[in-house]
Design an enzyme around this catalytic site. Structure first.
Site, mmCIF file in Angstrom:
data_model
loop_
_atom_site.group_PDB
_atom_site.id
_atom_site.type_symbol
_atom_site.label_atom_id
_atom_site.label_comp_id
_atom_site.label_asym_id
_atom_site.label_seq_id
_atom_site.Cartn_x
_atom_site.Cartn_y
_atom_site.Cartn_z
ATOM 1 N N ARG A 1 44.757 -49.002 14.213
ATOM 2 C CA ARG A 1 45.963 -48.174 14.333
ATOM 3 C C ARG A 1 46.086 -47.593 15.744
ATOM 4 N NH1 ARG A 1 43.712 -44.909 9.251
ATOM 5 N NH2 ARG A 1 42.988 -47.019 8.879
ATOM 6 N N LYS B 1 29.553 -49.554 11.823
ATOM 7 C CA LYS B 1 29.587 -50.150 10.486
ATOM 8 C C LYS B 1 28.168 -50.486 10.035
ATOM 9 C CE LYS B 1 34.050 -52.562 10.804
ATOM 10 N NZ LYS B 1 34.716 -51.861 9.690
HETATM 11 N N1 BES Z 1 38.647 -54.033 10.716
HETATM 12 C C1 BES Z 1 38.447 -53.021 9.748
HETATM 13 C C2 BES Z 1 39.068 -53.330 8.401
HETATM 14 C C3 BES Z 1 38.515 -54.514 7.644
HETATM 15 C C4 BES Z 1 37.662 -54.306 6.592
HETATM 16 C C5 BES Z 1 38.918 -55.799 7.932
HETATM 17 C C6 BES Z 1 37.184 -55.370 5.875
HETATM 18 C C7 BES Z 1 38.442 -56.874 7.206
HETATM 19 C C8 BES Z 1 37.586 -56.646 6.164
HETATM 20 C C9 BES Z 1 39.054 -51.703 10.231
HETATM 21 O O1 BES Z 1 39.031 -51.500 11.604
HETATM 22 C C10 BES Z 1 38.251 -50.607 9.618
HETATM 23 O O2 BES Z 1 37.110 -50.505 9.927
HETATM 24 N N2 BES Z 1 38.889 -49.823 8.758
HETATM 25 C C11 BES Z 1 38.250 -48.726 8.103
HETATM 26 C C12 BES Z 1 39.186 -47.546 8.170
HETATM 27 C C13 BES Z 1 38.563 -46.268 7.704
HETATM 28 C C14 BES Z 1 37.523 -45.828 8.701
HETATM 29 C C15 BES Z 1 39.651 -45.246 7.563
HETATM 30 C C16 BES Z 1 37.973 -49.117 6.663
HETATM 31 O O3 BES Z 1 38.810 -49.783 6.055
HETATM 32 O O4 BES Z 1 36.901 -48.798 6.184
HETATM 33 MN MN MN Z 2 37.240 -50.638 12.285
#
Ligand code: BES
Ligand code: MN
Ligand code: ZN
Length: 524
Positions: A376, A302
């Site tokens: 997931r 990230k």
């Molecule tokens: N933990 C994150 C989602 C999240 C985002 C939680 C903002 C709280 C605040 C999750 O694991 C994630 O990174 N999701 C990605 C999925 C994508 C790679 C398909 C996302 O939402 O960007």
């Molecule tokens: Mn994630």
């Protein structure tokens, strides 16, 4: 220049590496093990107000209610009535009026509930009072013609609203609130019974969830999450706790869960807390929470800004155990199993790579295209394990799953994805009653097309833009038997409060504890 650099890095690795390594694995060293939040006010019930307390008066409108048990002289009553008129205080839900200098009362705080307040409106008024009185130095009395159950509702709200997480502040720490809070009413023992039998356990469950989520990731990692949950449950009757470590999960073939944690030196865990109350059915209701104790994104790293919020990526796991704590401590006649799928998602030489294929315990395969779509993956195995082990009558997943749900619903609603209409309706109703509201989101069978993998059964993301929250839900649902009623709650927008509301101070919200507690009690 170069020499200096080399020397410096040599020194660094010599001096810091061993200690830093040990610390990164145990999580100790930085933080005193004894750190505790400043004490909350103890909550009590009585027929008469103690002397010298700050007085909170709950009002349903612009008139001052009769105040049995509270000494308010005719002159003081008059002064309060005059202030109500002067300030145009209307007693609507959320309104407050703070008065000082009236008689011997250090402070009089009027809090509006609006007419014929619901249990939730009363709790919100209690929470409002708690937040207004955060730095009040006196003990607190709450009065206002409250019936027994109303007093318990207000007390519950006060308990949620007074929460704080300040255990690591050693300077600029707000003075802890001092003294107790006493709710005044005609039948304090009935109010106390109502509070102790339902609302105090629920507030304890919410506190557990908030504490676990607010703790930084150097303190809460899979193993320490389990330890803190064990401690919170102690020997609560009807509860049994089962933990799988990484070796046990490997043996069971839980490759997608273990895969996520494989870049971290902190071992993954699956924690199951089962509670069966007297007379409860044999098949449990399963609550299965995403427990990523830190989500760096793994190899699909990230960006730095905001990454710190990902200490809260175990909020779903924290809320399922919080709900179980509430149900168990209140001896509710229900059967639930609360499961935390715990792993730390880190980039590393051992971490899984985009393109890797893993297998769940049932043998289904996932092609992992993005290591940041890890929730997931852990839920896939957790759902299969729970289905095989506990034969639940329904499964509810709760997870900070996608950024996409934040864009759609912001912090007002959690997203509800469900294949079962009855379960969806029960969840929506529980949301309204508990104050943790849900909004139904779509699951369409055509999403399957977007998630087809060339080499495995499914892939964890769609490589092009799509309905992100729904696609995440679809992947999870792929690992749940169609015959089992299943729902998934995406709480990424609501697990953290940027600003306080009456029942939720700023910080991790504990979202889901009240909702799942309510769902279980509703007989679903
Ligand atoms: N933990 C994150 C989602 C999240 C985002 C939680 C903002 C709280 C605040 C999750 O694991 C994630 O990174 N999701 C990605 C999925 C994508 C790679 C398909 C996302 O939402 O960007
Ligand atoms: Mn994630
Ligand atoms: Zn995540």
């Amino acid at each position: 220049m170069r020499m200096k650099h080399l020397l410096l890095s040599a020194c660094l690795s010599f001096d810091l590496a061993p200690a830093a390594m040990a610390q990164s694995v145990t999580g100790s060293g930085v933080v005193p093990a004894t750190a505790a939040n400043s004490a909350e006010r103890a909550i009590g019930f009585a027929t008469n107000a103690p002397a010298g307390a700050a007085l909170v008066i709950m009002t349903t409108d612009a008139t001052l209610p009769p105040l049995d048990g509270v000494t308010l002289t005719a002159t003081e009553r008059q002064a309060v009535t005059a202030a109500i008129a002067a300030a145009s205080f209307d007693g609507k839900a959320g309104s407050t009026l703070s008065l000082r200098g009236i008689g011997a009362h250090p402070r009089i705080l009027l809090v509006g509930t609006g007419p014929a307040p619901s249990s939730l409106a009363l709790a919100e008024a209690g929470g409002k009072a708690a937040q207004e009185l955060r730095s009040e130095a006196h003990p607190v009395t709450i009065a206002g013609a409250l019936g027994d159950s109303s007093a318990a509702d207000v007390a519950y709200g006060f308990a949620l609203g007074q929460y704080r997480f300040d255990r690591y502040k050693t300077v600029d720490r707000k003075a802890p609130s001092t003294g107790t809070v006493t709710l005044v009413g005609a039948n304090p023992s009935a109010a106390e019974t109502a509070f102790a039998g339902r609302w105090k356990p629920l507030a304890d469950g919410v506190r557990l969830s908030r504490d676990l989520a607010n703790e930084p990731a150097n303190v809460i990692y899979p193993e320490s999450f389990v330890a803190q949950v064990r401690e919170a449950f102690g020997n609560t009757p009807g509860v049994s706790i089962e933990v799988l470590d990484e070796a046990a999960m490997r043996k069971l073939g839980m490759g997608t869960l273990v895969g996520v944690g494989q870049g971290s030196p902190r071992g993954s865990r699956l924690l199951a807390v089962r509670y069966r109350g007297a007379g409860a059915p044999a098949a449990p209701l399963a609550f299965i929470g995403k427990g990523i104790t830190f989500d760096s994104g793994g190899i699909s790293l990230k960006p730095g800004a905001g990454m710190w919020d990902m200490k809260g990526d175990m909020s779903g796991a924290a809320s399922v155990v919080g709900a179980a704590l509430s149900l168990a401590k209140s001896r509710a006649p229900v059967h639930v199993v609360a499961v935390a799928a715990l792993a730390e998602n880190m980039p590393d030489g051992n971490a899984q790579r985009p393109g890797d294929v893993t297998r769940t315990m049932s043998g289904k395969t996932i092609e992992m295209l993005n290591a940041d779509a890890e929730g997931r993956l852990v839920l896939a195995d957790a759902n299969e394990y729970v289905a095989a082990t506990y034969k639940p009558r329904a499964i509810v997943n709760i997870a900070t799953l996608t950024g996409a749900i934040v864009g759609a619903l912001d912090d007002q609603y959690a997203g509800l994805f469900a294949r079962d209409e009855k379960l969806a309706a029960a969840l929506l109703a529980a949301g309204t009653a508990s104050g943790e509201e849900l909004w139904r989101m779509p699951l369409h069978k055509n999403y399957a097309e977007k998630l087809k993998s060339d080499i495995a059964d499914i892939r964890n993301i769609a490589p092009s833009q799509g309905p992100g929250a729904s696609l995440g839900a679809h992947v999870i649902g792929f690992f749940v038997d169609e015959a089992t009623p299943w729902a998934h709650l995406d709480i990424a927008g609501v697990n953290q409060a940027d600003k306080a509301t009456p029942l939720v101070p700023r910080g991790m919200s504990g979202f889901g504890v009240r909702l799942l507690d309510q769902l279980a009690r509703s007989g679903e």
